[in-house]
Scaffold this active site. Structure first.
Site, PDB file in Angstrom:
ATOM      1  N   GLU A   2       9.675  -4.020  10.111  1.00 38.46           N
ATOM      2  CA  GLU A   2      10.047  -2.721   9.534  1.00 38.46           C
ATOM      3  C   GLU A   2      10.604  -1.794  10.613  1.00 38.46           C
ATOM      4  O   GLU A   2       9.969  -1.584  11.670  1.00 38.46           O
ATOM      5  CB  GLU A   2       8.803  -2.083   8.868  1.00 38.46           C
ATOM      6  CG  GLU A   2       9.112  -0.739   8.231  1.00 38.46           C
ATOM      7  CD  GLU A   2       8.127  -0.328   7.144  1.00 38.46           C
ATOM      8  OE1 GLU A   2       7.224  -1.124   6.797  1.00 38.46           O
ATOM      9  OE2 GLU A   2       8.262   0.802   6.648  1.00 38.46           O
ATOM     10  N   ASP A  21      -1.053  -6.269  -0.342  1.00 35.84           N
ATOM     11  CA  ASP A  21      -1.286  -5.664   0.971  1.00 35.84           C
ATOM     12  C   ASP A  21      -2.772  -5.448   1.251  1.00 35.84           C
ATOM     13  O   ASP A  21      -3.528  -5.065   0.355  1.00 35.84           O
ATOM     14  CB  ASP A  21      -0.625  -4.280   0.978  1.00 35.84           C
ATOM     15  CG  ASP A  21       0.281  -4.079   2.160  1.00 35.84           C
ATOM     16  OD1 ASP A  21       0.198  -4.852   3.125  1.00 35.84           O
ATOM     17  OD2 ASP A  21       1.082  -3.129   2.104  1.00 35.84           O
ATOM     18  N   ASP A  28       0.841  -1.208   0.000  1.00 35.19           N
ATOM     19  CA  ASP A  28       0.000   0.000   0.000  1.00 35.19           C
ATOM     20  C   ASP A  28       0.875   1.257   0.000  1.00 35.19           C
ATOM     21  O   ASP A  28       0.355   2.376  -0.053  1.00 35.19           O
ATOM     22  CB  ASP A  28      -1.017  -0.009   1.147  1.00 35.19           C
ATOM     23  CG  ASP A  28      -0.367   0.041   2.513  1.00 35.19           C
ATOM     24  OD1 ASP A  28       0.875  -0.090   2.595  1.00 35.19           O
ATOM     25  OD2 ASP A  28      -1.101   0.197   3.508  1.00 35.19           O
ATOM     26  N   SER A  29       2.199   1.067  -0.015  1.00 38.79           N
ATOM     27  CA  SER A  29       3.105   2.194  -0.270  1.00 38.79           C
ATOM     28  C   SER A  29       2.818   2.788  -1.646  1.00 38.79           C
ATOM     29  O   SER A  29       3.335   3.854  -1.973  1.00 38.79           O
ATOM     30  CB  SER A  29       4.566   1.747  -0.186  1.00 38.79           C
ATOM     31  OG  SER A  29       4.778   0.607  -0.997  1.00 38.79           O
ATOM     32  N   LYS A  81      -0.820  -9.621   2.775  1.00 35.64           N
ATOM     33  CA  LYS A  81      -0.045  -9.121   3.921  1.00 35.64           C
ATOM     34  C   LYS A  81      -0.952  -8.225   4.755  1.00 35.64           C
ATOM     35  O   LYS A  81      -1.688  -7.397   4.195  1.00 35.64           O
ATOM     36  CB  LYS A  81       1.175  -8.337   3.444  1.00 35.64           C
ATOM     37  CG  LYS A  81       1.926  -7.649   4.594  1.00 35.64           C
ATOM     38  CD  LYS A  81       3.255  -7.131   4.160  1.00 35.64           C
ATOM     39  CE  LYS A  81       3.227  -5.745   3.553  1.00 35.64           C
ATOM     40  NZ  LYS A  81       2.707  -4.687   4.451  1.00 35.64           N
ATOM     41  N   GLU A 108      -0.956  -5.696   8.160  1.00 30.49           N
ATOM     42  CA  GLU A 108      -0.175  -4.986   9.180  1.00 30.49           C
ATOM     43  C   GLU A 108      -0.802  -5.177  10.559  1.00 30.49           C
ATOM     44  O   GLU A 108      -2.034  -5.121  10.690  1.00 30.49           O
ATOM     45  CB  GLU A 108      -0.137  -3.471   8.879  1.00 30.49           C
ATOM     46  CG  GLU A 108       0.740  -3.118   7.704  1.00 30.49           C
ATOM     47  CD  GLU A 108       0.937  -1.605   7.547  1.00 30.49           C
ATOM     48  OE1 GLU A 108       0.665  -0.850   8.510  1.00 30.49           O
ATOM     49  OE2 GLU A 108       1.361  -1.198   6.451  1.00 30.49           O
TER      50      GLU A 108
END
Ligand code: KIV
Length: 281
Positions: A181, A82, A43-44, A112, A114
């Site tokens: 991270e 993501d 999602d970057s 993925k 978070e």
């Protein structure tokens, strides 16, 4: 080459390699690199593709759209997509539907998510139904407001303990791998030794089982400020500037297009004949 299974992929006896990607042509370039194991549609994309200041405005539709573009190119690398901000906080059935979209519409092989303990029910559910899930702890960008900025995590006794607890809970819930991270290298190294699932670091030192970076950062397309852990292996921004400048120069000089870059008519015609044809109907 062909797409590796998750078990084959994660049991390599060398560090795992992963890059982010968000579009078809870049994915095609990446997918030809035998040493690249995984592609993450992160999602970057909010920051590097859409110009947002954070990842918080990225939607599931954005993720599906970009995952599908990448998915159409990827034949060899393992493809992970993501979950965007608060998608995992939705009702279980809604979040499951989002995961299904990333797989069915996007072509992802894993998702993925978070965060730690708050996601255990969803992760267990997805892995029970054989969808591999990657966890993501440390400086999770979706929590930037909660963290009060992009700050290195797990530096103190309390936060190291918290990280360990969350990582062990994620492992129990069935994750296939864990992204770490922006945490101290020593914490990442020890967590990597404790866990049985592989860790993939970004700003987490050399002793993780693999590494991931945002491609625009590591290839020098991002000409803004990047994190201190980013190494640049290219200057794509400069190459593009040179190409764009050269194109403008050639157009302005009347040097482009040249004869070999133009088309001709089916039979030889004079300008007068062509003008007549253009005006005749
Ligand atoms: O969104 C992303 O690109 C990520 C990686 C940087 C780990 O989460």
């Amino acid at each position: 080459m062909s797409k590796p299974s998750i078990d084959l992929l994660l049991n390599r006896d060398r560090p795992l390699t992963c890059l982010t990607c968000y579009d078809y042509l870049t994915a095609r370039v990446m997918d030809q690199i035998p040493e690249l194991d995984m592609i993450l549609v992160g999602d970057s994309l909010g920051n590097v593709m859409l110009g947002y200041e954070s990842t918080l405005r990225v939607t599931i539709d954005d993720m599906v759209h970009h995952t599908a573009a990448v998915g159409r190119a990827v034949k060899n690398c393992y493809l992970i997509a993501d979950f965007p901000f608060l998608e995992a906080a939705l009702e279980l059935s809604t979040a499951v539907r989002s995961a299904r979209r990333l797989v069915q519409e996007g072509g992802a092989q894993a998702v993925k998510i978070e965060g730690g303990e708050r996601n255990l029910e969803l992760i267990s559910h997805l892995t029970e139904f054989d969808l591999p899930v990657f966890g993501h702890l440390g400086l999770t960008p979706q929590s930037v407001e909660g963290f009060g900025g992009y700050k290195i995590q797990a530096k103190t006794e309390r936060t190291i303990k918290q990280l360990g607890r969350q990582a062990r809970a994620l492992e129990k819930s069935g994750i296939s791998a864990l992204i770490l991270e922006c945490i101290p290298a020593q914490v990442a190294a020890n967590l990597t030794r404790i866990l049985t699932v592989p860790t993939i670091g970004i700003g987490a030192g050399a002793d993780c089982d693999g590494q991931v970076l945002v491609w625009q950062d590591m290839a020098g397309l991002n000409q803004g400020k990047t994190a201190s852990f980013v190494r640049k292996w290219g200057d794509v921004g400069k190459y593009l500037q040179e190409a764009f400048t050269a194109y403008c120069g050639a157009v302005i000089a009347g040097e482009y297009p040249a004869e070999e870059e133009t088309f001709s008519t089916a039979e030889t015609l004079s300008d007068e004949e062509i003008r007549e044809m253009l005006l005749s109907s």
